[in-house]
Design a protein around this motif. Structure first.
Motif, short mmCIF file in Angstrom:
data_model
loop_
_atom_site.label_atom_id
_atom_site.label_comp_id
_atom_site.label_asym_id
_atom_site.label_seq_id
_atom_site.Cartn_x
_atom_site.Cartn_y
_atom_site.Cartn_z
N ARG A 1 0.84 -1.21 0.00
CA ARG A 1 0.00 0.00 0.00
C ARG A 1 0.87 1.26 0.00
O ARG A 1 0.54 2.25 -0.65
N GLN A 2 1.98 1.22 0.73
CA GLN A 2 2.87 2.37 0.76
C GLN A 2 3.52 2.60 -0.60
O GLN A 2 3.60 3.74 -1.09
N LEU A 3 3.96 1.54 -1.24
CA LEU A 3 4.56 1.67 -2.57
C LEU A 3 3.54 2.16 -3.59
O LEU A 3 3.88 2.97 -4.47
N ALA A 4 2.31 1.67 -3.49
CA ALA A 4 1.27 2.08 -4.44
C ALA A 4 0.94 3.56 -4.30
O ALA A 4 0.45 4.17 -5.26
N ALA A 5 1.20 4.14 -3.12
CA ALA A 5 0.86 5.55 -2.89
C ALA A 5 1.92 6.51 -3.42
O ALA A 5 1.69 7.73 -3.43
N ILE A 6 3.07 6.00 -3.87
CA ILE A 6 4.14 6.88 -4.38
C ILE A 6 3.73 7.40 -5.76
O ILE A 6 3.45 6.61 -6.66
N PRO A 7 3.67 8.71 -5.96
CA PRO A 7 3.29 9.25 -7.27
C PRO A 7 4.30 8.84 -8.34
O PRO A 7 5.47 8.60 -8.03
N PRO A 8 3.87 8.74 -9.60
CA PRO A 8 4.81 8.38 -10.68
C PRO A 8 5.98 9.36 -10.72
O PRO A 8 5.79 10.57 -10.83
N LEU A 9 7.18 8.85 -10.62
CA LEU A 9 8.35 9.71 -10.46
C LEU A 9 8.69 10.53 -11.70
O LEU A 9 9.14 11.67 -11.58
N PRO A 10 8.55 10.00 -12.93
CA PRO A 10 8.79 10.88 -14.08
C PRO A 10 7.86 12.08 -14.11
O PRO A 10 8.29 13.20 -14.45
N GLU A 11 6.58 11.89 -13.76
CA GLU A 11 5.66 13.02 -13.71
C GLU A 11 6.07 14.02 -12.63
O GLU A 11 5.95 15.23 -12.80
N ARG A 12 6.59 13.50 -11.51
CA ARG A 12 7.04 14.37 -10.43
C ARG A 12 8.21 15.24 -10.87
O ARG A 12 8.49 16.28 -10.28
N LEU A 13 8.91 14.79 -11.90
CA LEU A 13 10.09 15.52 -12.36
C LEU A 13 9.72 16.81 -13.08
O LEU A 13 10.52 17.76 -13.11
N LEU A 14 8.53 16.88 -13.66
CA LEU A 14 8.16 18.06 -14.45
C LEU A 14 8.20 19.37 -13.64
O LEU A 14 8.84 20.34 -14.07
N PRO A 15 7.53 19.45 -12.48
CA PRO A 15 7.62 20.70 -11.71
C PRO A 15 9.04 20.99 -11.23
O PRO A 15 9.42 22.15 -11.09
#
Length: 340
Positions: free
Chosen positions: A122-136
């Protein structure tokens, strides 16, 4: 024993991360080169301590304690990346990697209970997609670079924390303004045209291949006449050009971790690993993660000793049968469980 003096502090941090997962720090964004983020390094020190304690708990088969520490590590990673600077993002990736590496050790030793494995998933599933996080993060770094060029153009001393100490006037001032204007244009042009909005359309997920194109653009700039007037842009951006590969690598690592957890839960429930990954759905995973680098399913095989091998093709696009990378762009991204 040596970690005993730290236990109380680590336990307090673990509780705080569970109760208050979000955190913000006041940053002086005008400082650019001197942007102070000392808390980021505190996060790394805390993360290393949690990682060591988790490893010790794995070694002593303390499933519940190890699970608490690994969950706290992932939460610490999310909190550390909240500033959306490149340094914070790198720390976020490093903390996730610490947690996943210790998780693999626990899976090798088969110490986790099904209940703890569900909590970890459940904790791993809650991590936002990291490439998308890179945009901001890229947009903020671009803003910092633009602010820095403005400071160098108008008051070079301000960029070093000494406003007014250096004044550039006359012909030197004209040349400095022209140089900084060209660098601003080059920085914005590269990032916008190649990564953020290739073809004029804003992306919601950056393509790792576009980061390669970005690096090639920088290389071309160094080899042509533009290197004389856009040298600042060429010097400032290469470190950002490697971020796409790092983000996709960590996303693959997290996907493999979720699959490994599901495989272990299947083994606990049925006494053996499944013959194929689709057997994990829907009892152990709602859906199978895919290979986001090559747009393929993740490969899965049972080795001759009955233990699983998970891998996906690497950035070279070749199937190396799970052989790990021996060069930056050759070999697969693989996870092989060996029972200890």
């Amino acid at each position: 024993g040596r970690l005993a003096p730290l236990d109380a502090g680590l336990d307090e941090i673990t509780v705080a991360l569970a109760e208050r997962p979000a955190c913000r720090f006041d940053l002086d964004w005008d400082q650019t080169l001197l942007l102070a983020t000392p808390h980021i390094f505190d996060f790394m020190r805390i993360g290393k301590s949690l990682s060591v304690r988790a490893a010790l708990r794995v070694a002593t088969e303390d499933s519940s304690g190890a699970t608490e520490d690994l969950i706290a590590l992932h939460r610490l990673a999310a909190a550390g990346g909240s500033d959306q600077t490149i340094v914070a993002y790198l720390v976020e990736l490093a903390l996730h990697a610490l947690a996943v590496n210790t998780l693999w050790d626990g899976l090798d030793r088969q110490i986790f209970t099904d209940a703890d494995l569900q909590r970890l998933d459940r904790q791993l599933a809650a991590i936002p997609p990291l490439p998308e996080r890179l945009l901001p993060v890229l947009r903020i770094e671009r803003a910092l670079l633009l602010r820095l060029t403005e400071q160098l153009e108008n008051d070079p001393g301000a960029a070093k924390g000494s406003p007014g100490a250096i004044r550039v006037t006359g012909l030197r001032g004209i040349l400095m303004r022209s140089w900084m204007s060209a660098s601003r244009l080059g920085t914005c042009e590269d990032l916008q045209e190649i990564v953020l909005a290739p073809g004029g359309a804003l992306v919601t997920r950056p393509d790792w291949r576009h980061f390669d194109a970005w690096q090639n653009r920088i290389t071309t700039r160094w080899s042509g006449p533009r290197r004389y007037i856009e040298v600042f842009a060429a010097l400032a951006t290469p470190a950002l050009g490697t971020m796409g590969e790092k983000a996709y690598q960590m996303e693959a690592l997290l996907a493999h971790a979720r699959l490994a957890i599901a495989l272990e839960r299947h083994r606990l429930a049925h006494g053996a690993y499944p013959a194929t990954l689709p057997a994990l759905v829907p009892d152990f995973l709602p859906a199978l993660p895919g290979d986001r680098i090559n747009g393929r399913p993740i490969e899965y095989h049972l080795k001759s000793d009955g233990t699983p091998l998970l891998y996906q093709w690497g950035f070279d696009g070749d199937d190396d049968r799970g052989m790990p990378r021996k060069a930056p762009r050759h070999g697969d991204l693989a996870l092989s469980l060996i029972h200890i």
